[in-house]
Motif scaffolding. Structure first.
Motif, mmCIF file in Angstrom:
data_model
loop_
_atom_site.group_PDB
_atom_site.id
_atom_site.type_symbol
_atom_site.label_atom_id
_atom_site.label_comp_id
_atom_site.label_asym_id
_atom_site.label_seq_id
_atom_site.Cartn_x
_atom_site.Cartn_y
_atom_site.Cartn_z
ATOM 1 N N GLN A 245 12.294 -2.627 7.606
ATOM 2 C CA GLN A 245 13.768 -3.640 7.677
ATOM 3 C C GLN A 245 13.528 -4.488 6.824
ATOM 4 N N ILE A 246 13.617 -4.805 5.485
ATOM 5 C CA ILE A 246 14.136 -5.781 4.989
ATOM 6 C C ILE A 246 14.391 -5.809 3.782
ATOM 7 N N SER A 247 15.274 -6.397 3.090
ATOM 8 C CA SER A 247 16.097 -6.437 2.167
ATOM 9 C C SER A 247 15.444 -5.669 0.766
ATOM 10 N N ARG A 248 16.225 -5.330 -0.067
ATOM 11 C CA ARG A 248 15.517 -4.506 -1.619
ATOM 12 C C ARG A 248 14.930 -5.884 -2.070
ATOM 13 N N LYS A 249 16.102 -6.661 -2.134
ATOM 14 C CA LYS A 249 15.356 -8.106 -3.228
ATOM 15 C C LYS A 249 14.095 -8.689 -2.126
ATOM 16 N N THR A 250 14.239 -8.811 -0.732
ATOM 17 C CA THR A 250 12.606 -9.718 -0.985
ATOM 18 C C THR A 250 11.422 -7.909 -1.042
ATOM 19 N N GLY A 251 11.574 -7.250 -0.867
ATOM 20 C CA GLY A 251 10.412 -5.690 -1.461
ATOM 21 C C GLY A 251 10.665 -5.970 -2.766
ATOM 22 N N TYR A 252 11.200 -6.659 -4.187
ATOM 23 C CA TYR A 252 10.778 -7.076 -5.310
ATOM 24 C C TYR A 252 10.135 -8.038 -5.048
ATOM 25 N N LYS A 253 10.154 -9.061 -4.219
ATOM 26 C CA LYS A 253 10.003 -10.333 -4.536
ATOM 27 C C LYS A 253 8.151 -9.968 -4.281
ATOM 28 N N TRP A 254 8.084 -9.808 -2.775
ATOM 29 C CA TRP A 254 6.084 -9.402 -2.940
ATOM 30 C C TRP A 254 5.614 -8.215 -3.490
ATOM 31 N N LEU A 255 6.857 -7.879 -4.746
ATOM 32 C CA LEU A 255 6.191 -6.693 -5.013
ATOM 33 C C LEU A 255 5.824 -7.188 -6.764
ATOM 34 N N ALA B 7 0.657 -0.719 -0.069
ATOM 35 C CA ALA B 7 0.201 -0.014 -0.157
ATOM 36 C C ALA B 7 0.832 0.997 0.017
ATOM 37 N N ASP B 8 1.507 1.365 0.608
ATOM 38 C CA ASP B 8 3.117 2.417 0.964
ATOM 39 C C ASP B 8 3.608 2.737 -0.443
ATOM 40 N N TYR B 9 4.388 1.685 -1.680
ATOM 41 C CA TYR B 9 4.576 1.695 -2.764
ATOM 42 C C TYR B 9 4.036 1.340 -3.222
ATOM 43 N N LEU B 10 2.057 2.027 -3.627
ATOM 44 C CA LEU B 10 1.630 2.762 -4.938
ATOM 45 C C LEU B 10 0.689 3.154 -4.011
ATOM 46 N N ARG B 11 1.192 4.358 -2.964
ATOM 47 C CA ARG B 11 0.701 5.508 -2.849
ATOM 48 C C ARG B 11 1.862 6.431 -2.485
ATOM 49 N N GLY B 12 3.149 5.566 -3.282
ATOM 50 C CA GLY B 12 4.399 6.726 -3.068
ATOM 51 C C GLY B 12 4.261 7.100 -1.958
ATOM 52 N N ALA B 13 4.491 6.603 -1.095
ATOM 53 C CA ALA B 13 5.026 7.044 0.680
ATOM 54 C C ALA B 13 6.671 6.246 1.243
ATOM 55 N N GLY B 14 6.919 6.555 1.630
ATOM 56 C CA GLY B 14 8.035 6.505 2.335
ATOM 57 C C GLY B 14 9.572 6.523 1.648
ATOM 58 N N GLY B 15 8.993 7.771 0.473
ATOM 59 C CA GLY B 15 10.515 8.102 -0.461
ATOM 60 C C GLY B 15 10.717 6.220 -1.680
ATOM 61 N N SER B 16 12.336 6.839 -2.052
ATOM 62 C CA SER B 16 12.854 5.673 -2.517
ATOM 63 C C SER B 16 12.182 4.484 -2.373
ATOM 64 N N PHE B 17 12.482 3.372 -2.831
ATOM 65 C CA PHE B 17 12.195 1.937 -3.015
ATOM 66 C C PHE B 17 12.878 1.318 -1.654
ATOM 67 N N SER B 18 14.329 1.939 -1.961
ATOM 68 C CA SER B 18 15.175 1.454 -0.753
ATOM 69 C C SER B 18 14.859 2.188 0.799
ATOM 70 N N GLU B 19 14.687 2.961 0.838
ATOM 71 C CA GLU B 19 14.319 3.531 2.115
ATOM 72 C C GLU B 19 12.766 2.925 2.222
ATOM 73 N N LEU B 20 11.577 2.180 1.805
ATOM 74 C CA LEU B 20 11.153 2.295 2.181
ATOM 75 C C LEU B 20 11.486 0.812 2.593
ATOM 76 N N CYS B 21 12.067 -0.032 1.401
ATOM 77 C CA CYS B 21 12.404 -0.881 2.488
ATOM 78 C C CYS B 21 13.214 -1.221 3.950
ATOM 79 N N ARG B 22 13.798 -0.085 3.625
ATOM 80 C CA ARG B 22 14.332 -0.055 5.402
ATOM 81 C C ARG B 22 13.779 0.361 6.392
ATOM 82 N N ARG B 23 12.490 0.895 5.864
ATOM 83 C CA ARG B 23 11.918 1.197 6.979
ATOM 84 C C ARG B 23 10.774 -0.234 7.215
#
Length: 393
Positions: free
Chosen positions: A35-45, A17-33
């Motif tokens: 507490q997951i890696s960018r690899k895990t974030g892209y997997k769920w996306l 939801a945060d990714y779709l509405r653009g909350a949290g800044g960049s994708f890397s910052e969203l993943c840090r918030r």
């Protein structure tokens, strides 16, 4: 970092939801918030884009194929081989038999066979023992049947009638052929000797017999001789004894005893010595003729053993010593008269002839047949009016 412990399904939905509405800044910052890696974030996306919210659920981790999965017929063959004989084969022997039964099929691995047996409850759990470092045996090499026999008593256990049973086992060292497994009421010399007379008449004489240091095979007498081993020497058999606390020097025999123990454990307790002897004879038949041995390239001991060419004699021949030996008769008190004095040898050798060899100035070694009993220095005299020596090992 992993997902937080609280409701991971909801965490994934909030992340999308945060990714779709653009909350949290960049994708890397969203993943840090989160507490997951960018690899895990892209997997769920990618799962959300492919399956929607259903893709947020945990997926099965079961592999599409399993390399250790075996056909039902092979599994049944493993179980049949394991249970067909009273001497239950292990994975190595089962694998060898599968190669014979299915010559055009690569058999399962040893681990797979073990797992099949374990799942069916056919594996006895054994306490792990600390292994002892290998020891270089001080014995001659063995390359033919009847060069060395090994002998031992396999503990003792009570029969159904309360009587103790002491299984005496004799095995050919080279072929692993179990020459005898005889239940005795005691470990006394007389009963043990009668068993050996029976074995000698059937299979002939070996060159050497290897045993531990217990009765009736050895004693604290000179050279470790016992009444039984003296008889062996008179038959032309050289007794060998492993070092105390070194059962691995007779490892083949110990391994056979482990198989015998399993057989005794899985058979009903006999109510008489005669019935137990039938059990022992059935074990010998299975061990020699049905059970392949790894050291024999999966051949059976029965296919490798040949009877000795040295027949059991009707009459004992006298022991011969080299011409440069002094040959003396041992008195009933265990001494020989020599050099104006007495040399104590052993009361067990009463009436026998020993040989004395001079090995240095005043130093003598004493032999009974090929066995060195010890030696003495004639310059070190004990006693008063009569010189007296005691041999030292």
């Amino acid at each position: 970092m992993p997902w937080r412990d609280v409701k991971p399904m909801e965490e994934r939905i909030l992340f999308i939801a945060d990714y779709l509405r653009g909350a949290g800044g960049s994708f890397s910052e969203l993943c840090r918030r989160y507490q997951i890696s960018r690899k895990t974030g892209y997997k769920w996306l990618q799962r959300y884009q492919a399956k929607g919210l259903d893709g947020m659920a945990e997926q099965s981790r079961r592999p599409f194929s399993h390399p250790q999965t075996i056909p039902y017929a092979i599994k049944q063959a493993i179980l049949d081989i394991r249970t067909a004989s009273r001497v239950q084969p292990g994975p190595k022997k089962i694998q060898a038999r599968l190669r014979i039964r299915f010559p055009n099929l690569e058999p399962p691995s040893l681990t797979t066979i073990y797992n099949v047996l374990n799942r069916e409850g056919l594996v006895d759990k054994r306490r792990k023992r600390r292994r002892v470092a290998s020891y270089q045996e001080p014995f001659k090499s063995v390359n033919a049947s009847n060069q060395v026999w090994s002998v031992d008593f396999k503990g003792q256990f009570k029969l159904g009638n309360g009587q103790w049973c002491y299984p005496l086992t004799v095995m050919d060292h080279h072929s692993r052929f179990l020459l005898a497994c005889i239940g005795l009421k005691t470990t006394a010399t007389d009963s043990t000797r009668r068993c050996f007379e029976q074995v000698f008449r059937e299979f002939g004489l070996p060159l050497r017999i290897r045993s531990d240091n217990g009765v009736p095979f050895a004693s604290k007498a000179a050279g470790g001789l016992s009444a039984l081993s003296i008889w062996w020497i008179k038959l032309g058999i050289h007794p060998e004894r492993i070092q105390p606390g070194r059962p691995q020097q007779n490892g083949q025999h110990e391994r056979m005893h482990r198989t015998l123990k399993q057989d005794i454990k899985h058979q009903p307790v006999s109510h008489s010595m005669a019935a137990q002897q039938q059990q022992f004879e059935a074990f010998c038949q299975a061990y020699n003729q049905q059970r392949p041995h790894e050291a024999l390239q999966q051949q059976t001991p029965g296919s490798q053993y040949t009877v000795s060419e040295r027949a059991y004699p009707d009459k004992l021949e006298p022991i011969h010593y080299p011409d440069y030996f002094d040959v003396l008769k041992v008195t009933r008190t265990g001494v020989v008269y020599w050099g104006g004095g007495q040399v104590y040898v052993s009361h067990l050798l009463s009436g026998e002839y020993i040989g004395m060899e001079q090995v240095a100035d005043g130093v003598w070694d004493i032999y009974f047949g090929p066995v060195r009993l010890g030696g003495f220095d004639q310059r070190k005299v004990r006693g008063g009016d009569t010189s007296y020596w005691t041999i030292r090992v």
